[in-house]
Design a protein around this motif. Structure first.
Motif, mmCIF file in Angstrom:
data_model
loop_
_atom_site.group_PDB
_atom_site.id
_atom_site.type_symbol
_atom_site.label_atom_id
_atom_site.label_comp_id
_atom_site.label_asym_id
_atom_site.label_seq_id
_atom_site.Cartn_x
_atom_site.Cartn_y
_atom_site.Cartn_z
ATOM 1 N N ALA A 13 0.829 -1.210 0.000
ATOM 2 C CA ALA A 13 0.000 0.000 0.000
ATOM 3 C C ALA A 13 0.859 1.254 0.000
ATOM 4 O O ALA A 13 1.946 1.284 0.567
ATOM 5 C CB ALA A 13 -0.921 -0.003 1.210
ATOM 6 N N SER A 14 0.363 2.288 -0.639
ATOM 7 C CA SER A 14 1.063 3.571 -0.638
ATOM 8 C C SER A 14 0.251 4.666 0.045
ATOM 9 O O SER A 14 0.797 5.679 0.459
ATOM 10 C CB SER A 14 1.402 3.992 -2.069
ATOM 11 O OG SER A 14 0.223 4.088 -2.835
ATOM 12 N N ASP A 15 -1.045 4.440 0.194
ATOM 13 C CA ASP A 15 -1.927 5.410 0.837
ATOM 14 C C ASP A 15 -1.782 5.272 2.358
ATOM 15 O O ASP A 15 -2.053 4.203 2.917
ATOM 16 C CB ASP A 15 -3.363 5.129 0.404
ATOM 17 C CG ASP A 15 -4.371 6.100 0.981
ATOM 18 O OD1 ASP A 15 -4.115 6.679 2.057
ATOM 19 O OD2 ASP A 15 -5.441 6.266 0.360
ATOM 20 N N PRO A 16 -1.375 6.340 3.043
ATOM 21 C CA PRO A 16 -1.182 6.258 4.497
ATOM 22 C C PRO A 16 -2.426 5.815 5.270
ATOM 23 O O PRO A 16 -2.320 5.107 6.268
ATOM 24 C CB PRO A 16 -0.785 7.678 4.895
ATOM 25 C CG PRO A 16 -0.256 8.295 3.654
ATOM 26 C CD PRO A 16 -0.998 7.646 2.521
ATOM 27 N N GLU B 52 -2.601 2.537 7.637
ATOM 28 C CA GLU B 52 -3.072 2.606 9.022
ATOM 29 C C GLU B 52 -4.215 1.620 9.261
ATOM 30 O O GLU B 52 -4.255 0.920 10.270
ATOM 31 C CB GLU B 52 -3.530 4.023 9.350
ATOM 32 C CG GLU B 52 -4.023 4.172 10.774
ATOM 33 C CD GLU B 52 -4.456 5.588 11.105
ATOM 34 O OE1 GLU B 52 -4.733 5.828 12.288
ATOM 35 O OE2 GLU B 52 -4.525 6.445 10.204
ATOM 36 N N GLU B 53 -5.141 1.569 8.322
ATOM 37 C CA GLU B 53 -6.284 0.654 8.429
ATOM 38 C C GLU B 53 -5.815 -0.801 8.530
ATOM 39 O O GLU B 53 -6.271 -1.559 9.390
ATOM 40 C CB GLU B 53 -7.171 0.834 7.196
ATOM 41 C CG GLU B 53 -8.318 -0.123 7.067
ATOM 42 C CD GLU B 53 -9.025 0.007 5.723
ATOM 43 O OE1 GLU B 53 -9.908 -0.825 5.478
ATOM 44 O OE2 GLU B 53 -8.727 0.920 4.916
ATOM 45 N N LEU B 54 -4.869 -1.174 7.662
ATOM 46 C CA LEU B 54 -4.371 -2.547 7.670
ATOM 47 C C LEU B 54 -3.535 -2.829 8.911
ATOM 48 O O LEU B 54 -3.597 -3.924 9.478
ATOM 49 C CB LEU B 54 -3.576 -2.818 6.390
ATOM 50 C CG LEU B 54 -4.375 -2.721 5.089
ATOM 51 C CD1 LEU B 54 -3.456 -2.844 3.882
ATOM 52 C CD2 LEU B 54 -5.489 -3.749 5.043
ATOM 53 N N GLY B 55 -2.767 -1.845 9.347
ATOM 54 C CA GLY B 55 -1.982 -2.001 10.570
ATOM 55 C C GLY B 55 -2.873 -2.183 11.785
ATOM 56 O O GLY B 55 -2.590 -3.011 12.664
#
Length: 104
Positions: free
Chosen positions: A72-75, A79-82
């Motif tokens: 992913a490149s979108d912060p 964050e969502e995946l983290g």
């Protein structure tokens, strides 16, 4: 969708097994949305629960989330995946402690 399949008496295992094989961030983001819902809405320990619990504690969800996070490149997506990885780790830890407490 999984609940509908499980509620109809069908096993969800084939659908869970196919989930990580889908390309792109979308499957990981669906998983990221599913994990918190699963953690707060699951009380019945029927076959559906057993199947999803076993799958969530297996290797595929972590692999899917980690790979999508790295790509992913979108912060906001990162964050969502983290957050989903953290939630999954908490769920797995809770289940492990639950099983340990039930041992004689």
């Amino acid at each position: 969708m999984l609940e509908t399949i499980g509620g109809s008496g069908h096993r969800v295992v084939p659908y869970l097994d196919a989930w990580p094989s889908q390309p792109g961030a979308a499957p990981a983001r669906h998983l990221a949305a599913f994990i918190p819902d699963w953690m707060v809405s699951t009380e019945a320990r029927d076959q559906f629960w057993v199947d999803v619990d076993r799958w969530l504690r297996g290797p595929h969800p972590c692999t899917l989330l980690t790979a999508a996070c790295m790509d992913a490149s979108d912060p906001s997506v990162i964050e969502e995946l983290g957050n989903a990885e953290d939630s999954l780790a908490a769920y797995r830890s809770w289940r492990e402690s639950e099983q340990t407490e039930s041992l004689p």
